[in-house]
Scaffold this motif. Structure first.
Motif, PDB file in Angstrom:
ATOM      1  N   ARG A  18       0.869  -1.175   0.000  1.00 47.80           N
ATOM      2  CA  ARG A  18       0.000   0.000   0.000  1.00 47.80           C
ATOM      3  C   ARG A  18       0.904   1.222   0.000  1.00 47.80           C
ATOM      4  O   ARG A  18       1.984   1.153   0.549  1.00 47.80           O
ATOM      5  N   LEU A  26       1.126   7.370   1.028  1.00 53.83           N
ATOM      6  CA  LEU A  26       1.513   6.844   2.332  1.00 53.83           C
ATOM      7  C   LEU A  26       1.481   7.976   3.371  1.00 53.83           C
ATOM      8  O   LEU A  26       1.893   9.086   3.068  1.00 53.83           O
ATOM      9  N   THR A  27       1.009   7.680   4.568  1.00 48.75           N
ATOM     10  CA  THR A  27       1.064   8.675   5.640  1.00 48.75           C
ATOM     11  C   THR A  27       2.422   8.575   6.323  1.00 48.75           C
ATOM     12  O   THR A  27       2.743   7.552   6.929  1.00 48.75           O
ATOM     13  N   THR A  47      -5.715   5.465  11.290  1.00 44.61           N
ATOM     14  CA  THR A  47      -5.722   4.423  12.327  1.00 44.61           C
ATOM     15  C   THR A  47      -4.556   3.451  12.145  1.00 44.61           C
ATOM     16  O   THR A  47      -4.528   2.387  12.756  1.00 44.61           O
ATOM     17  N   TYR A  48      -3.604   3.784  11.298  1.00 48.74           N
ATOM     18  CA  TYR A  48      -2.485   2.874  11.031  1.00 48.74           C
ATOM     19  C   TYR A  48      -1.708   2.558  12.314  1.00 48.74           C
ATOM     20  O   TYR A  48      -1.593   3.413  13.186  1.00 48.74           O
ATOM     21  N   SER A  49      -1.160   1.363  12.379  1.00 52.61           N
ATOM     22  CA  SER A  49      -0.382   0.957  13.552  1.00 52.61           C
ATOM     23  C   SER A  49       0.935   1.710  13.655  1.00 52.61           C
ATOM     24  O   SER A  49       1.539   1.768  14.728  1.00 52.61           O
ATOM     25  N   GLY A  50       1.415   2.252  12.535  1.00 49.75           N
ATOM     26  CA  GLY A  50       2.686   2.952  12.569  1.00 49.75           C
ATOM     27  C   GLY A  50       2.908   3.811  11.343  1.00 49.75           C
ATOM     28  O   GLY A  50       2.138   3.736  10.379  1.00 49.75           O
ATOM     29  N   TYR A  51       3.974   4.612  11.415  1.00 49.47           N
ATOM     30  CA  TYR A  51       4.253   5.562  10.339  1.00 49.47           C
ATOM     31  C   TYR A  51       5.741   5.548  10.007  1.00 49.47           C
ATOM     32  O   TYR A  51       6.571   5.650  10.927  1.00 49.47           O
ATOM     33  N   PRO A  52       6.066   5.483   8.727  1.00 44.91           N
ATOM     34  CA  PRO A  52       7.471   5.619   8.353  1.00 44.91           C
ATOM     35  C   PRO A  52       7.925   7.056   8.633  1.00 44.91           C
ATOM     36  O   PRO A  52       7.160   7.998   8.440  1.00 44.91           O
ATOM     37  N   ILE A 153       4.228   0.226   2.048  1.00 42.99           N
ATOM     38  CA  ILE A 153       4.303  -0.618   3.240  1.00 42.99           C
ATOM     39  C   ILE A 153       3.496  -1.891   2.995  1.00 42.99           C
ATOM     40  O   ILE A 153       2.493  -1.869   2.263  1.00 42.99           O
ATOM     41  N   THR A 155       1.843  -4.888   5.462  1.00 40.64           N
ATOM     42  CA  THR A 155       1.647  -5.371   6.834  1.00 40.64           C
ATOM     43  C   THR A 155       1.425  -6.881   6.800  1.00 40.64           C
ATOM     44  O   THR A 155       1.173  -7.470   5.752  1.00 40.64           O
ATOM     45  N   LYS A 157      -1.121  -8.374   7.798  1.00 44.87           N
ATOM     46  CA  LYS A 157      -2.467  -8.632   7.269  1.00 44.87           C
ATOM     47  C   LYS A 157      -2.492  -8.579   5.746  1.00 44.87           C
ATOM     48  O   LYS A 157      -3.207  -9.351   5.106  1.00 44.87           O
ATOM     49  N   ASP A 158      -1.728  -7.652   5.173  1.00 44.31           N
ATOM     50  CA  ASP A 158      -1.626  -7.576   3.702  1.00 44.31           C
ATOM     51  C   ASP A 158      -1.069  -8.888   3.152  1.00 44.31           C
ATOM     52  O   ASP A 158      -1.520  -9.383   2.117  1.00 44.31           O
TER      53      ASP A 158
HETATM   54  P1  ADP Z   1      -3.370  -3.955   9.418  1.00 41.01           P
HETATM   55  O1  ADP Z   1      -2.872  -4.294   8.051  1.00 41.01           O
HETATM   56  O2  ADP Z   1      -3.036  -4.981  10.442  1.00 41.01           O
HETATM   57  O3  ADP Z   1      -4.815  -3.528   9.433  1.00 41.01           O
HETATM   58  P2  ADP Z   1      -2.648  -1.146   9.698  1.00 41.01           P
HETATM   59  O4  ADP Z   1      -3.896  -0.636  10.353  1.00 41.01           O
HETATM   60  O5  ADP Z   1      -1.363  -0.541  10.142  1.00 41.01           O
HETATM   61  O6  ADP Z   1      -2.485  -2.707   9.907  1.00 41.01           O
HETATM   62  O7  ADP Z   1      -2.794  -0.941   8.126  1.00 41.01           O
HETATM   63  C1  ADP Z   1      -4.011  -0.983   7.429  1.00 41.01           C
HETATM   64  C2  ADP Z   1      -3.719  -0.875   5.927  1.00 41.01           C
HETATM   65  O8  ADP Z   1      -3.118   0.380   5.636  1.00 41.01           O
HETATM   66  C3  ADP Z   1      -2.765  -1.943   5.403  1.00 41.01           C
HETATM   67  O9  ADP Z   1      -3.217  -2.365   4.131  1.00 41.01           O
HETATM   68  C4  ADP Z   1      -1.419  -1.233   5.295  1.00 41.01           C
HETATM   69  O10 ADP Z   1      -0.650  -1.694   4.203  1.00 41.01           O
HETATM   70  C5  ADP Z   1      -1.800   0.221   5.105  1.00 41.01           C
HETATM   71  N1  ADP Z   1      -0.913   1.134   5.873  1.00 41.01           N
HETATM   72  C6  ADP Z   1      -0.255   0.869   7.033  1.00 41.01           C
HETATM   73  N2  ADP Z   1       0.441   1.938   7.465  1.00 41.01           N
HETATM   74  C7  ADP Z   1       0.224   2.922   6.549  1.00 41.01           C
HETATM   75  C8  ADP Z   1       0.657   4.286   6.419  1.00 41.01           C
HETATM   76  N3  ADP Z   1       1.453   4.876   7.332  1.00 41.01           N
HETATM   77  N4  ADP Z   1       0.222   4.987   5.330  1.00 41.01           N
HETATM   78  C9  ADP Z   1      -0.591   4.418   4.414  1.00 41.01           C
HETATM   79  N5  ADP Z   1      -1.027   3.149   4.479  1.00 41.01           N
HETATM   80  C10 ADP Z   1      -0.633   2.399   5.529  1.00 41.01           C
END
Ligand code: ADP
Length: 177
Positions: A18, A26-27, A47-52, A153, A155, A157-158
């Motif tokens: 993604r 990307l955020t 709501t992403y778990s993390g950010y680059p 990125i 994850t 789950k991806d």
């Molecule tokens: P999960 O995949 O477990 O739901 P996340 O909530 O972090 O974990 O990510 C949700 C989706 O957004 C995933 O498809 C992931 O590839 C994408 N993603 C994760 N972090 C970012 C980000 N910082 N910016 C954009 N997309 C992201």
């Protein structure tokens, strides 16, 4: 001919990462130019778990990866306990604080919560290898780069969704559980 045919079927990291072509970018967080308010907005709007974390928006050079929950806790703590931390305080992840005018508010150093060596693969890496790396290293996410620039990125789950698509099965039933 055979090898070429096989290659054309291979899914690459860039096909699974993604953002997809139609997604918003990307955020990301920059290493020394965003304010507390900028980062709080990102936390509230995504709501992403993390950010680059990157050197700058222009360069897109990867510096590290920061977890959403660590950001939330650190900013909350700093606002409560650290003198002079306000919405306009600049957050920096670098070793030294960026040069700012003397009248600027106190800066907030968050280098300690930065993962300085997040796992990365290039966009051309076959997904077979990416899946293997996730399995063997127990990764939660992996960043995708091209010529040293951050592209996307992937994850866990991806990866599970990708495998489920291949196998047409319930993603929870395979690989990690
Ligand atoms: P999960 O995949 O477990 O739901 P996340 O909530 O972090 O974990 O990510 C949700 C989706 O957004 C995933 O498809 C992931 O590839 C994408 N993603 C994760 N972090 C970012 C980000 N910082 N910016 C954009 N997309 C992201």
């Amino acid at each position: 001919l055979e090898a070429k045919e096989e290659f054309s079927h291979k899914t690459l990291a860039m096909d699974v990462m993604r953002p997809r072509r139609s997604d918003p970018p990307l955020t990301i967080i920059t290493q020394d130019s965003m304010t507390v308010e900028d980062v709080e907005t990102i936390i509230n709007e995504t709501t992403y778990s993390g950010y680059p974390v990157v050197v700058s928006r222009e360069s897109q050079r990867l510096v590290g990866f920061v977890l959403r929950r660590d950001l939330i806790i650190s900013i909350e703590n700093a606002r409560k306990k650290q003198d002079g931390i306000v919405s306009t305080s600049v957050i920096y992840f670098t070793d030294h604080s960026p040069p700012l005018p003397p009248s600027s508010p106190s800066m907030l150093k968050l280098r300690s919560i930065l993962d300085l060596s997040p796992f990365t693969v290039t966009d051309q890496t076959p997904m077979e290898i990416v899946v293997d790396i996730f399995r063997k290293l127990g990764l939660r996410q992996c960043l995708v780069t091209h010529n040293g620039k951050l592209l996307g990125i992937i994850t866990k789950k991806d990866v599970l969704k990708h495998i489920a698509q291949l196998a047409n099965q319930d993603p929870d039933s395979i690989l990690f559980n």
